[in-house]
Design an enzyme around this catalytic site. Structure first.
Site, short mmCIF file in Angstrom:
data_model
loop_
_atom_site.label_atom_id
_atom_site.label_comp_id
_atom_site.label_asym_id
_atom_site.label_seq_id
_atom_site.Cartn_x
_atom_site.Cartn_y
_atom_site.Cartn_z
CG ASP A 170 21.39 -26.63 150.21
OD1 ASP A 170 22.21 -27.23 149.48
OD2 ASP A 170 20.17 -26.66 150.01
N GLY B 11 28.80 -39.09 154.45
CA GLY B 11 27.39 -39.48 154.40
C GLY B 11 27.28 -40.96 154.10
CB VAL B 12 26.11 -42.68 151.03
CG1 VAL B 12 26.08 -44.10 150.48
CG2 VAL B 12 24.72 -42.06 150.93
N GLY C 49 22.27 -37.98 148.51
CA GLY C 49 23.08 -37.02 149.26
C GLY C 49 23.31 -35.72 148.52
CB VAL C 50 26.11 -33.30 148.69
CG1 VAL C 50 27.34 -34.06 148.25
CG2 VAL C 50 26.22 -31.83 148.40
CG ASP C 51 26.12 -37.26 143.00
OD1 ASP C 51 26.12 -36.37 142.13
OD2 ASP C 51 26.41 -38.45 142.75
N1 AR6 Z 1 24.79 -29.39 150.97
C1 AR6 Z 1 25.88 -29.71 151.72
N2 AR6 Z 1 26.09 -30.94 152.22
C2 AR6 Z 1 25.17 -31.88 151.95
C3 AR6 Z 1 24.01 -31.63 151.19
C4 AR6 Z 1 23.84 -30.31 150.69
N3 AR6 Z 1 22.80 -29.97 149.96
N4 AR6 Z 1 23.29 -32.79 151.12
C5 AR6 Z 1 23.97 -33.71 151.83
N5 AR6 Z 1 25.08 -33.17 152.34
P1 AR6 Z 1 27.02 -37.89 150.80
P2 AR6 Z 1 29.47 -39.46 150.42
C6 AR6 Z 1 26.13 -33.78 153.18
O1 AR6 Z 1 26.25 -39.10 151.20
O2 AR6 Z 1 29.45 -39.90 151.83
C7 AR6 Z 1 25.85 -40.26 146.85
O3 AR6 Z 1 24.76 -41.09 146.61
C8 AR6 Z 1 25.80 -35.02 153.93
O4 AR6 Z 1 25.06 -34.71 155.10
O5 AR6 Z 1 26.35 -36.91 149.91
O6 AR6 Z 1 30.78 -39.02 149.81
C9 AR6 Z 1 26.89 -40.33 145.74
O7 AR6 Z 1 26.30 -40.53 144.47
C10 AR6 Z 1 27.19 -35.53 154.27
O8 AR6 Z 1 27.69 -34.87 155.42
O9 AR6 Z 1 28.44 -38.28 150.10
C11 AR6 Z 1 27.72 -41.49 146.15
O10 AR6 Z 1 27.14 -42.71 145.74
C12 AR6 Z 1 28.04 -35.07 153.08
O11 AR6 Z 1 27.21 -34.16 152.35
C13 AR6 Z 1 27.73 -41.42 147.66
O12 AR6 Z 1 26.53 -40.72 148.01
C14 AR6 Z 1 28.46 -36.18 152.17
O13 AR6 Z 1 27.45 -37.16 152.14
C15 AR6 Z 1 28.89 -40.62 148.17
O14 AR6 Z 1 28.89 -40.66 149.58
#
Ligand code: AR6
Length: 172
Positions: free
Chosen positions: A9, A123-124, A31-33
């Site tokens: 995490d 992710g998203v 997501g991570v954001d």
């Molecule tokens: N630690 C590490 N990785 C994580 C965590 C965490 N706590 N939580 C999720 N992930 P994403 P994107 C992973 O969707 O595709 C947001 O809404 C997740 O499983 O976070 O770049 C932003 O505001 C995935 O593998 O980012 C944008 O609108 C990875 O982080 C949009 O999502 C990235 O997934 C950006 O989409």
């Protein structure tokens, strides 16, 4: 200087700089954001609002990076970057690579020695694990990151961890 990958995490990772997979608004999301903002507390959103007001009034462009303070996170800075949204037709791998390159540029400017990344775009935004890993590992490995001692990928799923580990093994 090392590059490694761990399953975990990002919000509990100790590093000088944690990279956020943000969106252009810099005002949070899922997501991570969402996880980073929740763990950081309101100081992070306030800092992002200042960046919007002072540096990027129209939002942070895809492939760019910008730093803020890190609030309550175990880091000195958060470096926000915006991946290309594959689900919206942004399929240019060079823009995804730029997220890592520009984040490292910013980290060097700050004087960071350690940096941790999520799988930006995986992710998203819809990038498959293999492409996300190949682009990320190559961009970091090819960066002339003088002064950075450790770059770490913190992956949230075994599938991503395996993809990043396979790419790192290919480097060795
Ligand atoms: N630690 C590490 N990785 C994580 C965590 C965490 N706590 N939580 C999720 N992930 P994403 P994107 C992973 O969707 O595709 C947001 O809404 C997740 O499983 O976070 O770049 C932003 O505001 C995935 O593998 O980012 C944008 O609108 C990875 O982080 C949009 O999502 C990235 O997934 C950006 O989409």
């Amino acid at each position: 200087m090392s590059i490694d990958a761990v399953l975990g995490d990002l919000t509990t990772e100790h590093a000088d700089a944690l990279v956020n997979a943000a969106n252009s608004s810099l005002l949070g999301g899922g997501g991570v954001d969402g996880a980073l903002h929740a763990a950081a507390g309101p100081a992070l959103l306030a800092a992002c609002r200042r960046v919007r007001a002072e540096q990027w009034p129209d939002g942070l462009p895809v492939g760019e990076a910008v730093a803020t303070e890190a609030g309550n996170l175990p880091a000195r800075w958060v470096i926000h970057t915006v991946g290309p949204n594959r689900n919206a037709g942004q399929t240019d791998e060079a823009l995804l690579a730029s997220c890592y390159t520009r984040s490292l540029d910013v980290a060097l400017t700050l004087g960071a020695h350690t940096i941790a990344f999520p799988a930006v775009g995986a992710g998203v935004y819809g990038w498959d694990a293999e492409t996300a890993a190949r682009v990320a590992v190559r961009a970091v490995a090819e960066h002339p990151r003088t002064g950075i001692e450790r770059a770490r990928f913190v992956l949230f799923s075994p599938r991503l961890y395996n993809a990043f580990s396979a790419e790192l093994a290919r480097l060795a």
